[in-house]
Design a protein around this motif. Structure first.
Motif, mmCIF file in Angstrom:
data_model
loop_
_atom_site.group_PDB
_atom_site.id
_atom_site.type_symbol
_atom_site.label_atom_id
_atom_site.label_comp_id
_atom_site.label_asym_id
_atom_site.label_seq_id
_atom_site.Cartn_x
_atom_site.Cartn_y
_atom_site.Cartn_z
ATOM 1 N N GLU A 102 0.759 -1.267 0.084
ATOM 2 C CA GLU A 102 0.077 0.036 0.045
ATOM 3 C C GLU A 102 0.820 1.245 0.015
ATOM 4 O O GLU A 102 0.524 2.107 -0.431
ATOM 5 N N GLU A 140 2.310 1.862 -3.611
ATOM 6 C CA GLU A 140 1.255 2.593 -4.616
ATOM 7 C C GLU A 140 1.117 3.956 -4.072
ATOM 8 O O GLU A 140 0.788 4.966 -5.019
ATOM 9 N N ARG A 168 4.255 5.544 -5.488
ATOM 10 C CA ARG A 168 3.807 5.897 -6.957
ATOM 11 C C ARG A 168 3.105 6.938 -7.390
ATOM 12 O O ARG A 168 3.225 7.698 -8.495
#
Length: 103
Positions: free
Chosen positions: A63, A66, A69
């Protein structure tokens, strides 16, 4: 990059914390920034790599990967405006890493 993301994504009133770089960020971004800084400090291969995407060991929780990112997608293009020398240096080093990986 987290501070740049926070400045562009969150209200100024919510930025009550301080990022590792010293910029004001919201509590959620401060937590992400501290996590990323901790992962960087603990990385065994930081002295030989330019970025985490070039590493075979992924030390971020899924998580958090992400979230980082999303920060990179937002901040990456803007780095040319705010920190052009660092952005160009990162691009050069990334290209070198990709060339080494292909060889």
């Amino acid at each position: 990059m987290v501070a740049l993301y926070c400045a562009g994504s969150h209200e100024p009133a919510s930025r009550t914390e301080t990022a590792v770089c010293g910029e004001a960020v919201c509590p959620e971004c401060a937590q992400l920034d501290e996590y990323a800084a901790l992962r960087t400090r603990r990385c065994r291969k930081m002295h030989v790599k330019t970025s985490c995407d070039a590493c075979e060991n992924h030390c971020y929780k899924p998580e958090m990967r992400e979230k980082i990112r999303a920060v990179m997608r937002f901040s990456g293009p803007r780095m040319l405006l705010y920190h052009p020398i660092l952005a160009i240096w990162h691009l050069i080093c990334s290209m070198r890493e990709k060339r080494k990986a292909k060889a």
